[in-house]
Design a protein around this motif. Structure first.
Motif, short mmCIF file in Angstrom:
data_model
loop_
_atom_site.label_atom_id
_atom_site.label_comp_id
_atom_site.label_asym_id
_atom_site.label_seq_id
_atom_site.Cartn_x
_atom_site.Cartn_y
_atom_site.Cartn_z
N THR A 49 15.96 34.92 -30.06
CA THR A 49 14.57 34.91 -30.33
C THR A 49 14.10 33.17 -30.71
O THR A 49 15.11 32.77 -31.13
CB THR A 49 14.18 35.88 -31.51
N GLY A 50 13.08 32.84 -30.86
CA GLY A 50 12.74 31.67 -31.17
C GLY A 50 12.95 30.72 -30.09
O GLY A 50 12.60 29.29 -30.24
N LEU A 51 13.49 30.93 -28.90
CA LEU A 51 13.66 29.97 -27.65
C LEU A 51 12.81 30.17 -26.70
O LEU A 51 12.21 31.34 -26.39
CB LEU A 51 15.07 30.00 -27.39
N VAL A 52 12.18 28.82 -26.05
CA VAL A 52 11.48 29.41 -25.04
C VAL A 52 11.89 28.51 -23.50
O VAL A 52 12.65 27.44 -23.57
CB VAL A 52 9.85 28.46 -25.21
N GLY A 53 11.83 29.11 -22.44
CA GLY A 53 12.49 28.93 -21.45
C GLY A 53 11.87 27.35 -20.90
O GLY A 53 10.62 27.27 -20.93
N GLY A 54 12.78 26.43 -20.49
CA GLY A 54 12.32 24.94 -20.14
C GLY A 54 12.47 24.81 -18.82
O GLY A 54 12.23 23.99 -18.40
N GLY A 55 13.20 25.53 -18.25
CA GLY A 55 13.50 25.47 -16.51
C GLY A 55 14.88 25.17 -16.29
O GLY A 55 15.83 24.92 -16.94
#
Length: 72
Positions: A49-55
């Motif tokens: 939780t708290g992470l967003v995909g960067g690619g």
């Protein structure tokens, strides 16, 4: 899925290439999935939780001996 242990040639869509600082004590292999933490810094792809995909990462980033953002 097991984490990467070496660089890999991961296919990608043509899109904008962005840069981000890498967190402390982190080695991100080329072709791995990168995630952004709450500060916008890059970490290895993971379920958290708290992470967003960067690619997809374009090249290896070894910040295992540096401070946050020493490598981007």
């Amino acid at each position: 899925m097991a984490p990467l242990t070496k660089d890999r040639n991961t296919p990608r869509l043509e899109c904008e290439i962005r840069s981000a600082g890498v967190v402390v004590a982190t080695l991100i292999f080329a072709g791995a999935i990168g995630m952004r933490d709450a500060s916008g810094d890059l970490v290895n792809g993971q379920t958290a939780t708290g992470l967003v995909g960067g690619g997809r990462t374009e090249e290896r980033a070894d910040n295992s001996a540096g401070s946050v953002g020493d490598i981007s």
